[in-house]
Structures are given as structure tokens and as C-alpha cells.
Motif scaffolding. Structure first.
Motif, PDB file in Angstrom:
ATOM      1  N   GLY A  29       2.536  -5.003  12.760  1.00 35.23           N
ATOM      2  CA  GLY A  29       3.553  -4.732  11.754  1.00 35.23           C
ATOM      3  C   GLY A  29       4.825  -4.170  12.340  1.00 35.23           C
ATOM      4  O   GLY A  29       4.799  -3.197  13.103  1.00 35.23           O
ATOM      5  N   ALA A  33       5.467  -4.496   4.439  1.00 31.97           N
ATOM      6  CA  ALA A  33       4.017  -4.403   4.318  1.00 31.97           C
ATOM      7  C   ALA A  33       3.404  -5.779   4.113  1.00 31.97           C
ATOM      8  O   ALA A  33       3.995  -6.649   3.464  1.00 31.97           O
ATOM      9  CB  ALA A  33       3.634  -3.486   3.151  1.00 31.97           C
ATOM     10  N   ASN A  45      -1.078  -3.698   6.171  1.00 30.19           N
ATOM     11  CA  ASN A  45      -0.466  -3.630   7.497  1.00 30.19           C
ATOM     12  C   ASN A  45       1.015  -3.306   7.356  1.00 30.19           C
ATOM     13  O   ASN A  45       1.803  -4.138   6.889  1.00 30.19           O
ATOM     14  CB  ASN A  45      -0.653  -4.961   8.235  1.00 30.19           C
ATOM     15  N   GLY A  46       1.397  -2.114   7.764  1.00 31.21           N
ATOM     16  CA  GLY A  46       2.790  -1.710   7.715  1.00 31.21           C
ATOM     17  C   GLY A  46       3.366  -1.557   9.105  1.00 31.21           C
ATOM     18  O   GLY A  46       2.710  -1.841  10.115  1.00 31.21           O
ATOM     19  N   GLY A  63       2.612 -11.041   1.498  1.00 35.70           N
ATOM     20  CA  GLY A  63       3.559 -10.085   2.048  1.00 35.70           C
ATOM     21  C   GLY A  63       4.507  -9.516   1.020  1.00 35.70           C
ATOM     22  O   GLY A  63       4.884 -10.195   0.051  1.00 35.70           O
ATOM     23  N   ASN A  67       9.037  -7.993   4.737  1.00 34.00           N
ATOM     24  CA  ASN A  67       8.071  -7.708   5.789  1.00 34.00           C
ATOM     25  C   ASN A  67       8.371  -8.549   7.024  1.00 34.00           C
ATOM     26  O   ASN A  67       8.851  -9.681   6.933  1.00 34.00           O
ATOM     27  CB  ASN A  67       6.645  -7.948   5.298  1.00 34.00           C
ATOM     28  N   GLN A  69       6.305  -9.401  10.822  1.00 38.86           N
ATOM     29  CA  GLN A  69       5.076  -9.231  11.581  1.00 38.86           C
ATOM     30  C   GLN A  69       5.179 -10.013  12.889  1.00 38.86           C
ATOM     31  O   GLN A  69       5.627 -11.160  12.891  1.00 38.86           O
ATOM     32  CB  GLN A  69       3.866  -9.748  10.788  1.00 38.86           C
TER      33      GLN A  69
END
Length: 236
Positions: A29, A33, A45-46, A63, A67, A69
Motif C-alpha cells: 500500500g 485503501a 491494505n492502507g 479499492g 488508492n 498499490q
């Protein structure tokens, strides 16, 4: 053969379920989030956390707006630790390298090495698949007589100077210039004790421009100047 690759992804808000066979995923992350569900367990998952999605495991994800990732797609044998689903907080060095990787997309040929570095930082006690020092050693071995900077060494390892400094210090306990000096001194000692080159000739071969500067560095490393050590060994 599957090769590790890295993707910078923005997940949409629609809930999607799938599985990927043959490789694991690590989702790191960076911002916002991402909600995931695997085997009935939810994960959020942040920024600053990471989730492992094992190969073949069905998972659902969606998501939040904004966000970001960093996704590592890695072969099963390079996954680090075991292959179970898990979530962890990114160690500081892994987090810093993940943000750097997001800002500096790498060509496909370099992605396995960068992926390996990230995995190694996620699991410091796991087998070191992509150690930094062997790569650096191979780069330096034929260049010890040339002027070298931290930036030169970092570029050879595909890292920024700050990332390179932190990675090498964590791995070896040495700064980049101290590591370079150690390699030069070890080469110099072999040359001095195994041949007839003068102290100045050896100094030039390992990157020093004067015999005095070389002798000072040699004494600091080995506790004797080059001529003294050569004489002692020959008398033995």
C-alpha cells in the motif's frame, strides 16, 4: 518461465474476485485503501502495509478512491518466508524502496532484481535471493583503479544514492565508501604480498593517486604500512 514483475495499480471500487495460478502477489500500500477478502478473512491494505496473496487462492478486492498499490508478482520459489496469506506493516527500508519504485518505473529486465530487493526487506531473516553486496562486488572488481563515487555504485545497482547507502549499510554494516575502501585494501594486500610491484604501482592499481595516501589508508586497515608488511612477510 515466469519472471518477477512490478506494477503500480489503482484499484477500482467494483468488487472483483479471481485467482492467479503459478505466482504469488504482494500488494504494497502506497496511498488510500484497498479492501481484500481471502478464504473468508477480510484485509484492509492502507499506506505502509502489505498483503500477500498466495498463488491459486481466490480473492475479492475493491479499492477506495485515490488508492495506489505497488504489486509484486513473484515466482513461488522467490516469495519469501512461507506461502500463506498474511498482512504486515512495511519495515521502514521496504516502505522507502516501495515509494522509490513507484516513482521510478524500471524496464522489464530490471524488475526481478528490484522485486527481490523489496522481498528481502520485507523478510530480513529470509534466504537472501537478491543480496546487494555480490552485485556491487562484481561491478567493483574490475574498476578498483578508477575514481568512483557513491552515485556510480548506486547506478550500477539500479538504486538512488540514498537507497543504495541505506541498503548497503543494513546488509554489510559499511557505508559505500568504506565498502569500496575495504575492497581496495584487500586487492592491494594481495598485490603487495604476491608480486614485485612497487608501493606506488599498487596504489595506482587500486585507485590512489599517491603512495602516501595509500600508505595511510593501508596502515589504518592493517596496522602497518605497505613496506613494513611486505618486509615482514618476506623475512618470515
Amino acid at each position: 518461465m515466469f519472471s518477477a514483475r512490478i506494477e503500480l495499480l489503482h484499484y477500482g471500487s467494483d468488487s472483483i474476485r479471481h485467482a492467479h495460478d503459478g505466482h504469488h502477489q504482494w500488494v504494497l500500500g502506497l496511498a488510500g485503501a484497498l479492501e481484500l477478502e481471502m478464504e473468508g478473512r477480510p484485509y484492509l491494505n492502507g499506506a505502509g502495509s502489505a498483503v500477500r496473496i498466495p498463488a491459486g487462492v481466490s480473492h475479492c478486492y475493491a479499492g477506495a478512491p485515490g488508492n495506489r498499490q505497488l504489486v509484486l508478482n513473484v515466482p513461488v520459489q522467490e516469495s519469501g518466508a512461507d506461502a500463506a496469506a498474511c498482512q504486515l506493516t512495511l519495515p521502514p527500508a521496504a516502505r522507502e524502496l516501495a515509494y522509490w519504485a513507484a516513482r521510478h518505473p524500471q524496464p522489464e529486465a530490471r524488475q526481478p532484481m528490484l522485486s527481490g530487493m523489496l522481498l528481502e526487506l520485507l523478510f530480513p531473516d529470509a534466504p537472501a535471493v537478491f543480496l546487494l553486496s555480490p552485485r556491487l562486488g562484481r561491478f567493483l572488481v574490475s574498476r578498483l583503479g578508477r575514481p568512483l563515487t557513491v552515485a556510480d555504485m548506486a547506478a550500477a545497482c539500479h538504486l538512488s544514492p540514498s537507497q543504495f547507502h541505506a541498503r548497503l549499510k543494513a546488509e554489510t554494516g559499511l557505508t559505500p565508501m568504506a565498502y569500496l575502501c575495504r575492497m581496495r585494501m584487500e586487492r592491494a594486500r594481495r598485490l603487495l604480498l604476491g608480486g614485485r610491484a612497487s608501493v606506488l604501482e599498487v596504489a595506482l592499481q587500486v585507485g590512489y593517486q599517491s603512495a602516501s595516501a595509500f600508505s595511510a589508508a593501508y596502515r589504518q586497515r592493517f596496522g602497518a604500512n605497505p613496506s613494513e608488511e611486505r618486509g615482514r612477510v618476506r623475512r618470515a
